[in-house]
Design an enzyme around this catalytic site. Structure first.
Site, mmCIF file in Angstrom:
data_model
loop_
_atom_site.group_PDB
_atom_site.id
_atom_site.type_symbol
_atom_site.label_atom_id
_atom_site.label_comp_id
_atom_site.label_asym_id
_atom_site.label_seq_id
_atom_site.Cartn_x
_atom_site.Cartn_y
_atom_site.Cartn_z
ATOM 1 C CG ASP A 29 -2.097 0.922 1.081
ATOM 2 O OD1 ASP A 29 -2.373 1.366 -0.049
ATOM 3 O OD2 ASP A 29 -2.742 1.230 2.095
ATOM 4 C CG ASN A 77 -7.479 -2.591 -5.815
ATOM 5 O OD1 ASN A 77 -6.538 -3.366 -5.631
ATOM 6 N ND2 ASN A 77 -7.792 -1.669 -4.906
HETATM 7 C C1 FPP Z 1 -2.032 0.040 -3.268
HETATM 8 O O1 FPP Z 1 -1.515 1.358 -3.178
HETATM 9 C C2 FPP Z 1 -1.484 -0.615 -4.439
HETATM 10 C C3 FPP Z 1 -2.219 -1.220 -5.409
HETATM 11 C C4 FPP Z 1 -3.693 -1.290 -5.377
HETATM 12 C C5 FPP Z 1 -1.566 -1.804 -6.602
HETATM 13 C C6 FPP Z 1 -0.298 -2.546 -6.329
HETATM 14 C C7 FPP Z 1 0.422 -2.657 -7.599
HETATM 15 C C8 FPP Z 1 1.769 -2.673 -7.760
HETATM 16 C C9 FPP Z 1 2.729 -2.667 -6.643
HETATM 17 C C10 FPP Z 1 2.377 -2.688 -9.119
HETATM 18 C C11 FPP Z 1 1.978 -3.804 -10.040
HETATM 19 C C12 FPP Z 1 2.198 -5.141 -9.508
HETATM 20 C C13 FPP Z 1 2.827 -6.154 -10.113
HETATM 21 C C14 FPP Z 1 2.718 -7.498 -9.487
HETATM 22 C C15 FPP Z 1 3.670 -5.998 -11.329
HETATM 23 P P1 FPP Z 1 -2.508 2.576 -3.349
HETATM 24 O O2 FPP Z 1 -2.597 2.910 -4.789
HETATM 25 O O3 FPP Z 1 -3.825 2.246 -2.724
HETATM 26 O O4 FPP Z 1 -1.774 3.702 -2.576
HETATM 27 P P2 FPP Z 1 -2.456 4.870 -1.726
HETATM 28 O O5 FPP Z 1 -3.027 4.217 -0.486
HETATM 29 O O6 FPP Z 1 -1.306 5.766 -1.424
HETATM 30 O O7 FPP Z 1 -3.498 5.511 -2.588
#
Ligand code: FPP
Length: 242
Positions: A29, A77
């Site tokens: 996250d 998501n």
């Molecule tokens: C949460 O952070 C992250 C996600 C929903 C996506 C995770 C994806 C990756 C790390 C990259 C792609 C993965 C692979 C396996 C190649 P957030 O966007 O909710 O962050 P925030 O809480 O700051 O908004």
């Protein structure tokens, strides 16, 4: 400083952790916030997050953790803007193309956990190919895509009932979860400062240890993993006993 320099990984492989820590899972996250703080679009945070995912998952394997699971995209998501969803799917696709050339050398087997049926046909066939081609490797990397813990349990129960059973046991559920090939996670790490599980591995985490760090996912590095492992070894796991 990291306990083990990456160039020394072969020397130390498997000597750091023991069987008490065979499975680590990550809620990755904080990508969006990390990017926003730099005046960049959220998608940039995910692209740096994908690099960190690669580095961290490899490092966990190098220090002897056999099973690594990451939460890349949840059943919830899809509520995000289409542009962001597309960017995450594209990063996954790019990672998988690269992985086809490197997984054998790294001895990593990839499994996707979650309901892949609603993903694009192109992505599904790439996922199938990666799983098939990496199936004989020893270390396990579970990538959760369109994954929800509640969905995992419902899917497991329905599968277990297919054989004609009228009641099912805990074992039946264990054996039909998307993660049936891995032990329950010993340690779940969540970056980004929130203290919740967000529908991740809710059945499997019944006795997992948790570490919540305020660090955002793109900031994570090998030294953090070393610290999490040290912290894990200070925990007394009693599983309800004394
Ligand atoms: C949460 O952070 C992250 C996600 C929903 C996506 C995770 C994806 C990756 C790390 C990259 C792609 C993965 C692979 C396996 C190649 P957030 O966007 O909710 O962050 P925030 O809480 O700051 O908004």
């Amino acid at each position: 400083m990291s306990l083990f320099k990456r160039k020394e990984k072969n020397k130390y492989e498997g000597t750091f952790v023991d069987s008490r820590l065979s499975h680590i899972a990550f809620i990755m996250d904080g990508n969006g916030r990390w990017a926003k703080r730099r005046g960049m679009p959220r998608e940039y945070g995910h692209s740096v997050g994908a690099k960190v995912f690669k580095r961290v998952s490899e490092y966990c394997g190098d220090i002897g953790i056999k099973h690594v699971t990451v939460y890349a995209f949840s059943t919830e998501n899809w509520k995000r803007p289409q542009k962001e969803v597309n960017a995450i799917m594209k990063l996954l696709e790019q990672y998988l193309f690269e992985a086809l050339d490197t997984l054998a050398e790294k001895n990593v087997q990839i499994h996707f956990i979650g309901d892949r049926s609603i993903l694009s046909e192109k992505l599904i066939s790439l996922m199938d190919k990666v799983e098939k081609e990496s199936a004989c490797n020893e270390k396990i990397l579970n990538i959760a895509i369109n994954y929800g813990g509640k969905d995992d349990i419902v899917h497991a129960v329905n599968n277990a009932l297919k054989g004609g059973k009228t009641s099912i046991s805990e074992k039946d559920i264990d054996n039909n979860l998307y993660t049936a090939h891995s032990p329950s996670p010993d340690l779940i790490v969540r970056t980004g400062g929130d203290y919740r599980i967000s529908n991740f591995l809710i059945w499997q985490s019944a006795y997992s240890e948790f570490i919540f760090t305020p660090k955002l996912w793109p900031e994570l590095n090998e030294a953090d993993i070393d610290n999490f492992v040290r912290e894990f070894y200070t925990r007394q796991r009693r599983y309800g006993g004394l």
